[in-house]
Enzyme design. Structure first.
Site, PDB file in Angstrom:
ATOM      1  N   ASP A  57       0.855  -1.178   0.000  1.00 28.74           N
ATOM      2  CA  ASP A  57       0.000   0.000   0.000  1.00 28.74           C
ATOM      3  C   ASP A  57       0.897   1.236   0.000  1.00 28.74           C
ATOM      4  OD1 ASP A  57      -1.242   2.211   2.084  1.00 28.74           O
ATOM      5  OD2 ASP A  57      -2.677   1.431   0.622  1.00 28.74           O
ATOM      6  N   ILE A  58       0.564   2.210  -0.782  1.00 31.52           N
ATOM      7  CA  ILE A  58       1.333   3.454  -0.810  1.00 31.52           C
ATOM      8  C   ILE A  58       0.661   4.433   0.156  1.00 31.52           C
ATOM      9  CG2 ILE A  58       2.112   5.387  -2.239  1.00 31.52           C
ATOM     10  CD1 ILE A  58       3.463   2.649  -2.812  1.00 31.52           C
ATOM     11  N   HIS A 139       5.723  13.878 -15.507  1.00 28.37           N
ATOM     12  CA  HIS A 139       6.416  15.158 -15.737  1.00 28.37           C
ATOM     13  C   HIS A 139       6.360  15.984 -14.455  1.00 28.37           C
ATOM     14  CE1 HIS A 139       3.129  18.231 -16.198  1.00 28.37           C
ATOM     15  NE2 HIS A 139       2.418  17.213 -16.640  1.00 28.37           N
ATOM     16  N   ASP A 151      -1.373  18.871 -11.652  1.00 29.44           N
ATOM     17  CA  ASP A 151      -0.687  18.761 -12.950  1.00 29.44           C
ATOM     18  C   ASP A 151       0.715  19.326 -12.881  1.00 29.44           C
ATOM     19  OD1 ASP A 151      -1.150  20.186 -16.258  1.00 29.44           O
ATOM     20  OD2 ASP A 151      -0.044  18.415 -15.589  1.00 29.44           O
ATOM     21  N   GLU A 185       7.348  19.128 -20.092  1.00 29.24           N
ATOM     22  CA  GLU A 185       6.227  18.429 -20.744  1.00 29.24           C
ATOM     23  C   GLU A 185       5.234  19.449 -21.271  1.00 29.24           C
ATOM     24  OE1 GLU A 185       2.903  18.325 -19.687  1.00 29.24           O
ATOM     25  OE2 GLU A 185       2.150  16.733 -20.990  1.00 29.24           O
ATOM     26  N   GLU A 186       5.030  20.507 -20.505  1.00 29.30           N
ATOM     27  CA  GLU A 186       4.000  21.496 -20.869  1.00 29.30           C
ATOM     28  C   GLU A 186       4.369  22.282 -22.125  1.00 29.30           C
ATOM     29  OE1 GLU A 186       1.269  21.326 -19.541  1.00 29.30           O
ATOM     30  OE2 GLU A 186       1.378  20.819 -17.436  1.00 29.30           O
ATOM     31  N   ASP A 214       0.128  11.285 -15.245  1.00 27.08           N
ATOM     32  CA  ASP A 214       0.008  12.726 -15.433  1.00 27.08           C
ATOM     33  C   ASP A 214      -1.417  13.116 -15.041  1.00 27.08           C
ATOM     34  OD1 ASP A 214       0.506  15.010 -18.285  1.00 27.08           O
ATOM     35  OD2 ASP A 214      -0.032  15.358 -16.192  1.00 27.08           O
ATOM     36  N   ASP A 316      -5.046   8.456  -3.686  1.00 27.96           N
ATOM     37  CA  ASP A 316      -4.647   7.235  -2.982  1.00 27.96           C
ATOM     38  C   ASP A 316      -4.852   6.009  -3.870  1.00 27.96           C
ATOM     39  OD1 ASP A 316      -5.730   5.362  -0.077  1.00 27.96           O
ATOM     40  OD2 ASP A 316      -3.746   5.623  -0.938  1.00 27.96           O
ATOM     41  N   ASP A 320      -1.832   3.559  -5.300  1.00 27.38           N
ATOM     42  CA  ASP A 320      -1.785   2.109  -5.039  1.00 27.38           C
ATOM     43  C   ASP A 320      -1.825   1.327  -6.345  1.00 27.38           C
ATOM     44  OD1 ASP A 320      -3.839   2.462  -2.054  1.00 27.38           O
ATOM     45  OD2 ASP A 320      -1.670   2.594  -2.336  1.00 27.38           O
TER      46      ASP A 320
HETATM   47  N1  DTR Z   1      -1.507  17.270 -21.413  1.00 23.86           N
HETATM   48  C1  DTR Z   1      -1.480  17.035 -19.971  1.00 23.86           C
HETATM   49  C2  DTR Z   1      -2.865  16.849 -19.387  1.00 23.86           C
HETATM   50  C3  DTR Z   1      -3.681  15.893 -20.163  1.00 23.86           C
HETATM   51  C4  DTR Z   1      -4.709  16.206 -20.972  1.00 23.86           C
HETATM   52  N2  DTR Z   1      -5.220  15.040 -21.514  1.00 23.86           N
HETATM   53  C5  DTR Z   1      -4.515  13.993 -21.051  1.00 23.86           C
HETATM   54  C6  DTR Z   1      -4.610  12.618 -21.299  1.00 23.86           C
HETATM   55  C7  DTR Z   1      -3.707  11.770 -20.684  1.00 23.86           C
HETATM   56  C8  DTR Z   1      -2.717  12.291 -19.852  1.00 23.86           C
HETATM   57  C9  DTR Z   1      -2.606  13.688 -19.592  1.00 23.86           C
HETATM   58  C10 DTR Z   1      -3.518  14.509 -20.202  1.00 23.86           C
HETATM   59  C11 DTR Z   1      -0.841  18.220 -19.285  1.00 23.86           C
HETATM   60  O1  DTR Z   1      -1.391  19.300 -19.378  1.00 23.86           O
HETATM   61  O2  DTR Z   1       0.190  18.001 -18.650  1.00 23.86           O
HETATM   62 ZN    ZN Z   2      -0.483  20.396 -18.007  1.00 21.43          ZN
HETATM   63 ZN    ZN Z   3       0.441  17.167 -17.040  1.00 20.89          ZN
HETATM   64 CA    CA Z   4      -2.830   3.647  -0.430  1.00 20.25          CA
END
Ligand code: DTR
Ligand code: ZN
Ligand code: ZN
Ligand code: CA
Length: 454
Positions: A57-58, A139, A151, A185-186, A214, A316, A320
């Protein structure tokens, strides 16, 4: 008894592993006529099954403690953790320090994007088969408009805590584990693309799978599973089913996060997602709770994406699930582990080109009752045009179960697969046969092995 027929009895994983070690130490030639010690198929797989059951369990509190740290870092650095800003490098330093203290081998990979230096953090857990690397990543950068706690502090913190759980458990999986936190990533998956593109082809080929996380703590969460690699998808869906949580396929399209960098390189990928700016439907609110007609994350890419923008239950459950995925997919086999005994015949049987059917026989004895509803039929046929072949399983009473039809378009070599047959209507004991017929001229081959696992 055909000396090529072997019965690999069921044992506990530990006993099996010990037995195999002893067999290795005391290797002797089996007396004539007796079955030689068989390959360690079932015990290794059973070990895998045991490992899969051991995912820890985390602790949610630990994951949230990382989020608090990331929030503090953003607050102390202009309110964000964006690429090229001090808050991002401070985030890398925080995560790296935790991993170094836990015994990981860490590497910070630099790259340039939009005129600023970016950083990926890679953490290898010593051990495992470095020719089979299972990766899990997230990310770590936020957008510049906010601290990016959902995010993607959520994914970053859950991956970090799972890595720390690996260390606490001194986990020793068959595959080599590698964890990653991506920069930029963004800006367009820049960090993960840089990593994959920088991997030598030989190293890229060793990555057995990449798991992406993500946004896994959205305040109005959905439970989405990426529909990419089937084995990875099944692992996550089975986990959520085991805790009674229905899932949906993630449909926001490929390319939306760092898994795309790996998928584009032909690496099996999967992952989890709790939703972004899309609106939760009434049907989804019915099954998951939360608020219909409201976005999964109303603070997506906004300054309000703070530590208060997290749903604890969603975070949570996904943490897990992440650990379950790492434990399960790092085991030595992606085949479903056999549930019991394996019977095999490894004698080669030539298959006449465009000719009569031939058979390989496995004699099952000493079992009670019928065969299972999920009898595992392992087929290993060497052939230069597998579309020529029709393959059937014949039960002891002669009932035929079609495993594979011929196909004029399937020019690939070999048939190496495990078929699941509902044989609950068949007595277990008796002579089971694999029947193979080559129904098109040219190209030939032979039956290499035939296995039944009960
Ligand atoms: N692009 C990602 C958020 C995001 C939007 N749709 C999905 C689908 C699967 C994973 C992530 C995402 C961001 O803004 O980091
Ligand atoms: Zn994002
Ligand atoms: Zn993201
Ligand atoms: Ca947990």
């Amino acid at each position: 008894m055909n000396v090529s027929e072997h019965h690999i009895p069921r044992r506990t994983a530990a006993t099996a592993a010990l037995t195999l070690a002893l067999a290795g130490l005391l290797a002797t030639t089996a007396p004539a006529g007796a079955a030689a010690p068989a390959a360690p198929a079932a015990p290794a797989a059973e070990t895998a099954a045991a490992a899969a059951a051991a995912a820890p369990d985390i602790p949610l509190a630990n994951v949230k403690a990382h989020l608090t740290q990331l929030q503090s870092i953003a607050t102390a650095n202009g309110g964000n953790r964006a690429h090229g800003r001090p808050g991002y490098k401070a985030s890398i330093d925080y995560v790296k320090a935790k991993l170094d203290a836990a015994g990981f081998t860490t590497t910070v990979q630099q790259f340039t994007s939009s005129g600023a230096t970016g950083y990926n953090l890679i953490a290898d857990w010593p051990g495992g088969d470095t020719n089979q690397v299972l990766m899990a990543g997230a990310h770590l950068d936020s957008v510049s408009s906010g601290p990016g706690i959902n995010d993607n502090g959520s994914g970053s913190a859950a991956v970090l805590e799972t890595a720390l759980a690996v260390s606490r458990a001194q986990f020793k999986p068959a595959k080599h584990l590698r964890f990653a936190w991506w920069g930029a990533e963004e800006l367009g998956l820049v960090g993960s693309k840089h990593y994959v593109n920088s991997l030598p082809t030989t190293e890229r080929a060793k990555v057995a799978g990449y798991l992406n996380f993500d946004m896994i703590g959205s305040p109005n969460p959905g439970y989405f599973v990426y529909d990419d690699d089937p084995a990875i998808e099944k692992t996550f869906k089975d986990y959520f089913a085991s805790i009674g949580v229905p899932t949906e396929i993630e449909t926001e399209g490929d390319g939306r996060s760092d898994h795309a960098s790996f998928k584009n390189a032909g690496i099996p990928v999967g992952g989890l997602f709790t939703g972004a700016s899309r609106t939760k439907t009434s049907a989804q609110a019915q099954k998951w709770g939360g608020t219909a007609g409201q976005a999964f994350d109303r603070c997506y890419h906004s300054s309000c994406d703070t530590t208060s923008n997290i749903n604890d239950t969603g975070l949570d459950r996904n943490s897990d699930a992440l650990a379950h995925g790492v434990w399960t997919l790092s085991a030595g086999t992606t085949e479903p582990p056999p549930t019991g005994d394996t019977y095999e015949n490894t004698a080669d049987v030539a298959i006449p080109d465009n000719g009569a059917a031939v058979t390989s026989t496995v004699t099952v004895s000493g079992r009670s009752g019928n065969a299972p509803a999920a009898l595992q039929v392992g087929v290993d046929i060497v052939h230069t045009w597998r579309g020529d072949l029709v393959v059937d399983l014949l039960a002891p009473d002669g009932t035929a179960y079609r495993l594979k039809n011929s196909s004029s378009s399937d020019s690939a070599d070999n048939v190496r697969a495990t078929y699941t047959v509902d044989a609950a209507g068949e007595a277990a004991n008796g002579a089971w046969k694999l029947r193979v017929q080559d129904v098109a001229s040219q190209d030939t081959g032979y039956i290499n092995a035939f296995r039944l696992t009960f």
